[in-house]
Every structure is written in structure tokens, then in C-alpha cells.
Design an enzyme around this catalytic site. Structure first.
Site, mmCIF file in Angstrom:
data_model
loop_
_atom_site.group_PDB
_atom_site.id
_atom_site.type_symbol
_atom_site.label_atom_id
_atom_site.label_comp_id
_atom_site.label_asym_id
_atom_site.label_seq_id
_atom_site.Cartn_x
_atom_site.Cartn_y
_atom_site.Cartn_z
ATOM 1 N N LYS A 133 0.859 -1.185 0.000
ATOM 2 C CA LYS A 133 0.000 0.000 0.000
ATOM 3 C C LYS A 133 0.884 1.219 0.000
ATOM 4 O O LYS A 133 2.030 1.158 0.459
ATOM 5 C CB LYS A 133 -0.881 0.027 1.256
ATOM 6 C CG LYS A 133 -2.144 0.816 1.062
ATOM 7 C CD LYS A 133 -3.204 -0.027 0.371
ATOM 8 C CE LYS A 133 -4.479 0.732 0.154
ATOM 9 N NZ LYS A 133 -5.581 -0.188 -0.194
ATOM 10 N N ASP A 173 -7.006 4.279 -4.471
ATOM 11 C CA ASP A 173 -7.651 4.098 -3.169
ATOM 12 C C ASP A 173 -8.306 5.461 -2.887
ATOM 13 O O ASP A 173 -8.537 6.226 -3.831
ATOM 14 C CB ASP A 173 -6.617 3.699 -2.098
ATOM 15 C CG ASP A 173 -7.254 3.128 -0.824
ATOM 16 O OD1 ASP A 173 -7.596 1.940 -0.808
ATOM 17 O OD2 ASP A 173 -7.431 3.883 0.151
HETATM 18 N N1 GLU Z 1 -7.229 0.079 -2.898
HETATM 19 C C1 GLU Z 1 -7.967 -1.106 -3.212
HETATM 20 C C2 GLU Z 1 -7.956 -2.040 -2.020
HETATM 21 O O1 GLU Z 1 -7.998 -1.582 -0.910
HETATM 22 C C3 GLU Z 1 -7.545 -1.733 -4.531
HETATM 23 C C4 GLU Z 1 -6.129 -2.118 -4.643
HETATM 24 C C5 GLU Z 1 -5.726 -2.603 -6.050
HETATM 25 O O2 GLU Z 1 -6.583 -2.682 -6.918
HETATM 26 O O3 GLU Z 1 -4.547 -2.887 -6.209
HETATM 27 O O4 GLU Z 1 -7.946 -3.227 -2.126
#
Ligand code: GLU
Length: 452
Positions: A133, A173
């Protein structure tokens, strides 16, 4: 966090104590680790080899954490400095994968909790994606397009060297949507001289993006809730639904709830919530939030029968299903009690860790079907993995094929969490089920790949 965590069993207590000592100012990260460790105790009892090989000690420490300066110039020529993060937690199942969040609340604790959760979420999807992340404490609100672009370019000027389709594949996100992904991808292409489609997901469908990626997290959360209800021979038909948030996840959760015959009655932002008993006007909500980038209070100007409740969250509204889709710790124990008193039947987390530990315990004690974010919101990242597949094969799948794949993945995520809960003698406990099933997959891979 004001709620105390419950004491952990001996087999994981020492690891948790080390996490707290090593990460003393990171309450969200501690909370996320605590929940997983608590859930996996029966897995460790069944697999002494996981304990002997230090799997838990290793998984709570990110493989790599990158913190960097993001300087940028505003439209008036003023210089700003933000902090950028990328926490690459685990690549044992595939390239690091997880979104970027741009929000003033972002700090290392938030990014680490999200990265840690992402490992198990991604494992649950059954696809080949690791966990990561990233993001920044940059506040996009009120910024012009040109300022957003300059910020994204500066952010990527550092981050590009840590990314790549086989290394680390970010996505969106909170605060990072199609516009930001475009600018970030553009800068990556410029500085690397590579049009590397598979290094970012959530791209525009005209330039390598996948159908259904935009809708996937919200749709997936509703599909997950549908599966939980189906176990009890219930459906969404005629059910009242409370959704919090008004971003991508909330909008498409509302959309899919309508398609399944439910009546979504709420939406919110950080200023408060709206309740519309006739059902949320989705076109209006989208115009306010996606086109005008305005505040939720504007909704009632066009819908006089709806109410705006300032400074509150929608959990006091009587509903059958709740889909918290805003942010972490947005639903606490007293909110859970209010929902329970009003007869809520199911809760599916569209956001990451929106329910506090006290809220989760209250739902479970009351027999409310509770789908934790790790499982319920896995549709977004799962569809990102579908985007990576299409990029690698230079293909483009149709909307209906992609949605059918998402539906099947959510069914699998549900079934594997459900089955793990049964296997570990906690029938119906999707928290234990999701954590145990995700952890088992990661642990087996770590065992196979040695101490690295
Ligand atoms: N931010 C999204 C999550 O919390 C998607 C992450 C992604 O698609 O890599 O899973």
C-alpha cells in the site's frame, strides 16, 4: 482508538508485543495485526511448522518501506512538501499489489495497516498478487487539475524506481481515481521510457484499463453480502441498505444494491450523511461527487424529501444491510449497537477496517452476518489482477464477461472464508475464516520459499 483490544493467546502474544514495541506510534497497524493474530491461533495450532519457521514473526514486518519527499508547486507559485509512502509488505504470492491513498490523514501507521491487510485480502482472491500500500498526506480537496497533475508527477519522480509489472503494481484508493492514475502512469512512462501497461491498474479503459475495475469494489461488496444472505436463503430483494461514503466504492455498492432489488437509503462524506427514504438518487449523487466534486449536503437541495444530518454517520438509520464504504474505524461499538437495535441483518465492509474491534464483537455476538473488508472488498483488487492478466495477454474482455468473473471470484472468496471458519470450529465467523484462509495460503508459500 479508545477501545481496548482483548488479550491474545500465548502462541501469538510475544509476536504482538514485539510489533507494539517496534511500532509504538502506529495504532491502526497494531489494530490490524491484533485482529489477524487473534484469528490465526487455531491455524498455528494445526500447523506447528508455521510456528517453527517463524512465519508470523516474518509476516508482521514489511519486506520494504519507502518514505520520500514530494515537493510541488501550487498555481500561485507557492511551494509545498508532502510525504510519500510505499510499504511493500509481501511478495511471496506475486508482485506487490495494492492501492495509493491521497488523504491528509495518511501516515505510516495507516499505510502499514492497509498493506498488512492487503496481503491476506489478495491471498483470498486466489490470484498471484502480493501485498502493498502507499500514498501521501496530500489533500486533493480544492486543488486544481494542474496542481493535482504536478503533485502526481512529483510523487512518481521518486516512486517509479520501486515499481514495475513484476515488482510492484499500484492502483487507486481514497483520493486516487482515474484522473490521478492517468497522471501517475503518464509520468512513469515519461521517466522510464516504457509503456508498461501492467505496472498500474485502474487505468482508463481506452489505454489498457479493464472493464468493471471502476465498479468492482462496490459491486464485489454487494456480491459478498448476497452470498452471506444466500447461506440463510435470503436475498437483497426489498431490503433497505445503509451505505456510508460517496466515493467509488459507495457509488457502485448503491448501484448494485438497486440492481438486486434493494433500496439504498444513505450516503455520506466527512461533513455528515444524507438519508433518502425513496432511495438514493444515484445520478444526482454521481454528479455532485464525481463531476462537481462537491459536498454531500448539496444532495438535499435537489431532493427536498431527503435529509442531511450534519456531523453524524448513517448508522442510526434503520436498515437491513449496512455497507460501510468510507474509511477505517468509521463504525464503532455504539454505532453497531444502534444498527443491531434497528434489526440489521448483514454488514459487508466496502472500506478497509471500517468497523472497530468493539463493533465487530457486537455484530458477532448479536448474530449479524459480518463480512470483513479483507473478504468483502476484495473485488477491487481481484479485478486489478484481471486487468494485469489482460495487459499481459494484450486482450480486452467485455463488461459482462468481466463482471461474471468478478461474481465468481466473490463467490470463491466467500466460500473459502466460510469453509475455513467451519474447519476451525467457528461456523459463520467470516473474520476468522477470511484471516485463516488468507494466512494459510501465504504461510504455505513462505514455508516453500525459505527464510528470506
Ligand atoms: N485500494 C484497493 C484495495 O484496498 C484496490 C487495490 C488494487 O486494486 O490494487 O484493495
Amino acid at each position: 482508538m479508545t477501545e481496548e483490544f482483548t488479550p491474545l493467546p500465548a502462541v501469538v502474544r510475544d509476536v504482538y508485543d514485539v510489533v507494539v514495541a517496534r511500532n509504538p506510534h502506529e495504532p491502526e497497524f497494531q489494530q490490524a495485526v491484533h485482529e489477524v493474530l487473534d484469528s490465526i491461533v487455531p491455524v498455528l495450532e494445526a500447523h506447528p511448522e508455521f510456528v517453527a519457521n517463524g512465519i508470523v514473526e516474518r509476516i508482521v514486518e514489511p519486506e520494504r518501506q519507502i518514505i520520500f519527499r514530494v515537493p510541488w508547486t501550487d498555481d500561485a507559485g507557492g511551494i509545498h512538501v508532502n510525504r510519500g509512502f510505499r510499504v511493500q509488505f509481501s511478495s511471496v504470492l506475486g508482485p506487490y499489489k495494492g492501492g495509493l491513498r491521497f488523504h491528509p490523514s495518511v501516515n505510516l501507521s495507516i499505510i502499514k495497516f492497509l498493506g498488512f491487510e492487503q496481503i491476506f485480502k489478495n491471498a483470498l482472491t486466489g490470484q498471484g498478487i502480493g501485498g502493498a500500500k502507499g500514498g501521501s498526506d496530500f489533500d486533493p480537496r480544492g486543488r486544481s487539475d494542474a496542481e493535482i497533475m504536478r503533485f502526481c508527477q512529483s510523487f512518481m519522480n521518486e516512486l517509479y524506481r520501486h515499481l514495475g509489472e513484476h515488482t510492484d503494481v499500484p492502483a487507486g484508493d481514497i483520493g486516487v481515481g482515474a484522473r490521478e492514475i492517468g497522471y501517475l502512469f503518464g509520468q512513469y512512462r515519461k521517466v522510464t521510457n516504457r509503456h508498461e501497461s501492467g505496472m498500474f491498474t485502474g487505468k482508463g479503459v481506452q489505454w489498457g484499463g479493464a472493464e468493471v475495475r471502476t465498479e468492482a469494489t462496490g459491486y464485489g461488496a454487494v456480491f459478498f453480502a448476497e452470498e452471506m444472505l444466500a447461506v440463510h436463503s435470503e436475498t437483497f430483494e426489498g431490503k433497505r441498505v445503509a451505505v456510508s461514503g460517496s466515493g467509488n466504492v459507495a457509488i457502485y455498492a448503491i448501484d448494485k444494491a438497486y440492481q438486486l432489488g434493494a433500496v439504498p437509503v444513505t450516503a455520506s462524506d466527512s461533513s455528515g450523511y444524507v438519508v433518502d427514504d425513496a432511495g438514493i438518487d444515484l445520478d444526482l449523487l454521481r454528479r455532485i461527487k464525481e463531476v462537481e466534486r462537491g459536498r454531500i449536503s448539496e444532495y438535499v437541495l435537489a431532493r427536498p424529501d431527503a435529509r442531511f444530518v450534519e456531523g453524524a454517520r448513517p448508522w442510526e438509520v434503520p436498515v437491513d444491510v449496512a455497507i460501510p464504504s468510507a474509511t477505517q474505524n468509521e463504525l464503532d461499538e455504539s454505532d453497531a449497537q444502534a444498527l443491531i437495535a434497528n434489526g440489521v441483518r448483514a454488514v459487508a465492509e466496502g472500506a478497509n477496517m471500517p468497523s472497530t474491534p468493539g463493533a465487530v464483537a457486537a455484530f458477532q455476538k448479536a448474530g449479524v452476518l459480518f463480512g470483513p473488508g479483507k473478504a468483502a472488498n476484495a473485488g477491487g483488487v481481484a479485478t486489478s489482477a484481471l486487468e494485469m492478466s489482460q495487459n499481459a495477454a494484450r486482450q480486452r474482455w467485455s463488461f459482462s464477461d468481466s463482471e461474471a468473473k468478478l461474481r465468481a471470484i466473490m463467490q470463491r472468496v466467500h466460500d473459502s472464508a466460510y469453509a475455513a471458519a467451519e474447519r476451525y470450529d467457528r461456523p459463520g465467523d467470516y473474520v476468522v475464516g477470511a484471516n485463516a484462509a488468507g494466512f494459510e495460503r501465504v504461510a504455505h508459500a513462505m514455508l516453500a520459499q525459505g527464510v528470506i
